[in-house]
Design a protein around this motif. Structure first.
Motif, PDB file in Angstrom:
ATOM      1  N   UNK A 125       0.831  -1.201   0.000  1.00  0.00           N
ATOM      2  CA  UNK A 125       0.000   0.000   0.000  1.00  0.00           C
ATOM      3  C   UNK A 125       0.867   1.253   0.000  1.00  0.00           C
ATOM      4  N   UNK A 126       0.306   2.331  -0.549  1.00  0.00           N
ATOM      5  CA  UNK A 126       0.901   3.662  -0.446  1.00  0.00           C
ATOM      6  C   UNK A 126       0.152   4.437   0.632  1.00  0.00           C
ATOM      7  N   UNK A 127       0.843   5.386   1.266  1.00  0.00           N
ATOM      8  CA  UNK A 127       0.116   6.228   2.214  1.00  0.00           C
ATOM      9  C   UNK A 127      -0.780   7.217   1.468  1.00  0.00           C
ATOM     10  N   UNK A 128      -0.332   7.670   0.284  1.00  0.00           N
ATOM     11  CA  UNK A 128      -1.156   8.558  -0.554  1.00  0.00           C
ATOM     12  C   UNK A 128      -1.673   9.780   0.203  1.00  0.00           C
ATOM     13  N   UNK A 129      -0.847  10.308   1.101  1.00  0.00           N
ATOM     14  CA  UNK A 129      -1.295  11.522   1.788  1.00  0.00           C
ATOM     15  C   UNK A 129      -1.336  12.684   0.798  1.00  0.00           C
ATOM     16  N   UNK A 130      -2.258  13.586   1.013  1.00  0.00           N
ATOM     17  CA  UNK A 130      -2.387  14.755   0.138  1.00  0.00           C
ATOM     18  C   UNK A 130      -1.397  15.831   0.563  1.00  0.00           C
ATOM     19  N   UNK A 131      -1.187  16.787  -0.329  1.00  0.00           N
ATOM     20  CA  UNK A 131      -0.268  17.887  -0.007  1.00  0.00           C
ATOM     21  C   UNK A 131      -0.738  18.669   1.210  1.00  0.00           C
ATOM     22  N   UNK A 132      -2.067  18.760   1.412  1.00  0.00           N
ATOM     23  CA  UNK A 132      -2.605  19.467   2.576  1.00  0.00           C
ATOM     24  C   UNK A 132      -2.666  18.577   3.819  1.00  0.00           C
ATOM     25  N   UNK A 133      -2.420  17.277   3.634  1.00  0.00           N
ATOM     26  CA  UNK A 133      -2.412  16.288   4.728  1.00  0.00           C
ATOM     27  C   UNK A 133      -3.763  16.180   5.436  1.00  0.00           C
ATOM     28  N   UNK A 134      -4.821  16.489   4.718  1.00  0.00           N
ATOM     29  CA  UNK A 134      -6.141  16.448   5.347  1.00  0.00           C
ATOM     30  C   UNK A 134      -6.750  15.039   5.368  1.00  0.00           C
ATOM     31  N   UNK A 135      -6.038  14.069   4.796  1.00  0.00           N
ATOM     32  CA  UNK A 135      -6.572  12.702   4.769  1.00  0.00           C
ATOM     33  C   UNK A 135      -5.788  11.745   5.664  1.00  0.00           C
ATOM     34  N   UNK A 136      -4.936  12.276   6.537  1.00  0.00           N
ATOM     35  CA  UNK A 136      -4.040  11.415   7.324  1.00  0.00           C
ATOM     36  C   UNK A 136      -4.813  10.430   8.193  1.00  0.00           C
TER      37      UNK A 136
ATOM     38  N   UNK B 105      -6.475   4.732   9.214  1.00  0.00           N
ATOM     39  CA  UNK B 105      -7.547   3.746   9.425  1.00  0.00           C
ATOM     40  C   UNK B 105      -7.553   2.695   8.315  1.00  0.00           C
ATOM     41  N   UNK B 106      -7.392   3.140   7.079  1.00  0.00           N
ATOM     42  CA  UNK B 106      -7.437   2.215   5.950  1.00  0.00           C
ATOM     43  C   UNK B 106      -6.320   1.171   6.036  1.00  0.00           C
ATOM     44  N   UNK B 107      -5.101   1.633   6.281  1.00  0.00           N
ATOM     45  CA  UNK B 107      -3.966   0.708   6.396  1.00  0.00           C
ATOM     46  C   UNK B 107      -4.149  -0.190   7.609  1.00  0.00           C
ATOM     47  N   UNK B 108      -4.538   0.404   8.722  1.00  0.00           N
ATOM     48  CA  UNK B 108      -4.736  -0.369   9.948  1.00  0.00           C
ATOM     49  C   UNK B 108      -5.797  -1.441   9.800  1.00  0.00           C
ATOM     50  N   UNK B 109      -6.866  -1.136   9.079  1.00  0.00           N
ATOM     51  CA  UNK B 109      -7.939  -2.115   8.880  1.00  0.00           C
ATOM     52  C   UNK B 109      -7.442  -3.332   8.113  1.00  0.00           C
ATOM     53  N   UNK B 110      -6.625  -3.104   7.089  1.00  0.00           N
ATOM     54  CA  UNK B 110      -6.090  -4.240   6.327  1.00  0.00           C
ATOM     55  C   UNK B 110      -5.102  -5.050   7.165  1.00  0.00           C
ATOM     56  N   UNK B 111      -4.293  -4.369   7.980  1.00  0.00           N
ATOM     57  CA  UNK B 111      -3.344  -5.104   8.814  1.00  0.00           C
ATOM     58  C   UNK B 111      -4.071  -5.967   9.840  1.00  0.00           C
ATOM     59  N   UNK B 112      -5.181  -5.449  10.381  1.00  0.00           N
ATOM     60  CA  UNK B 112      -5.966  -6.236  11.346  1.00  0.00           C
ATOM     61  C   UNK B 112      -6.690  -7.391  10.664  1.00  0.00           C
ATOM     62  N   UNK B 113      -7.138  -7.161   9.453  1.00  0.00           N
ATOM     63  CA  UNK B 113      -7.865  -8.209   8.731  1.00  0.00           C
ATOM     64  C   UNK B 113      -6.942  -9.364   8.352  1.00  0.00           C
ATOM     65  N   UNK B 114      -5.679  -9.020   8.034  1.00  0.00           N
ATOM     66  CA  UNK B 114      -4.703 -10.036   7.631  1.00  0.00           C
ATOM     67  C   UNK B 114      -3.444  -9.905   8.499  1.00  0.00           C
ATOM     68  N   UNK B 115      -3.532 -10.249   9.772  1.00  0.00           N
ATOM     69  CA  UNK B 115      -2.410  -9.996  10.693  1.00  0.00           C
ATOM     70  C   UNK B 115      -1.136 -10.750  10.352  1.00  0.00           C
ATOM     71  N   UNK B 116      -1.251 -11.855   9.648  1.00  0.00           N
ATOM     72  CA  UNK B 116      -0.065 -12.636   9.300  1.00  0.00           C
ATOM     73  C   UNK B 116       0.635 -12.086   8.048  1.00  0.00           C
ATOM     74  N   UNK B 117      -0.053 -11.257   7.296  1.00  0.00           N
ATOM     75  CA  UNK B 117       0.533 -10.688   6.077  1.00  0.00           C
ATOM     76  C   UNK B 117       1.495  -9.571   6.446  1.00  0.00           C
TER      77      UNK B 117
END
Length: 215
Positions: free
Chosen positions: A71-82, A87-99
């Protein structure tokens, strides 16, 4: 005598578009053309529409196959999506903890910048600047570019790897995060770690994925 069974590596790109079975993403083109024929594992890649198949392989865990999420962090220049990114990255890590999660900040092109820099530590301003900084044979995100430069990308990845490791150390040190020892992979990106590193730019763990494919 039976042949030894090849290990499979399963790589899921949640951000990737798909055309039927085909993943259409720069990271996948890079692996497909520069590395697939040079590794001793069976390389399987999955885009967003293929998550059910990735999940099936993850659950099956046949022959201790390895699973990665890229995954990319894909933060915006204004950083308003941090917060949304964390949450998005964390959700995938929790869904697939062994990955093993392979993050790039701000995007995969940070890894390509390592090919022509001893270190690359320029803080992110906007994506156009990052693309400009690749300075790599008129880089183009299209499949044809990766096919054309596959041999060079493979032959020079060790230099890119060393630049990536050095750059991570410098970048995280500049944010007073030396104690995290992020020259290597942290194992899991839990909420606490994501809170600290998602706002940071630039860095990539793509070298760790390549290392594990080349073992």
């Amino acid at each position: 005598m039976s042949r030894p069974i090849k290990k499979s590596v399963h790589i899921f790109f949640p951000e990737a578009d798909c055309r039927g079975e085909k993943v259409t993403l720069s990271e996948d083109f890079y692996l497909k053309y520069a590395f697939k024929r040079n590794v001793s594992v069976i390389l399987n890649t999955y885009g967003f529409d293929h998550e059910k198949r990735f999940n099936s392989a993850y659950q099956k865990n046949e022959y201790n196959d390895q699973c990665f999420i890229v995954m990319d962090t894909d933060i915006t220049a204004t950083r308003d999506n941090i917060n949304a990114v964390k949450k998005n990255i964390g959700d995938y890590q929790k869904k697939y903890p062994r990955a093993k999660m392979i993050l790039s900040s701000r995007s995969f092109e940070t890894w390509l910048c390592m090919y022509n820099h001893d270190t690359y530590t320029k803080p992110f301003t906007d994506k156009s600047q990052l693309l400009k900084d690749t300075k790599f044979h008129d880089y183009d995100k299209q499949e044809v570019w990766f096919r054309k430069h596959a041999t060079e990308l493979f032959e020079n990845y060790q230099n890119a790897k060393q630049a990536s490791i050095k750059s991570r150390k410098l970048v995280f040190s500049s944010h007073n995060l030396d104690d995290l020892n992020l020259e290597s992979h942290p194992g899991k990106f839990d909420d606490r770690l994501l809170h600290m590193i998602v706002p940071v730019t630039p860095y990539t763990f793509f070298d760790i994925l390549i290392d594990e494919l080349m073992e």
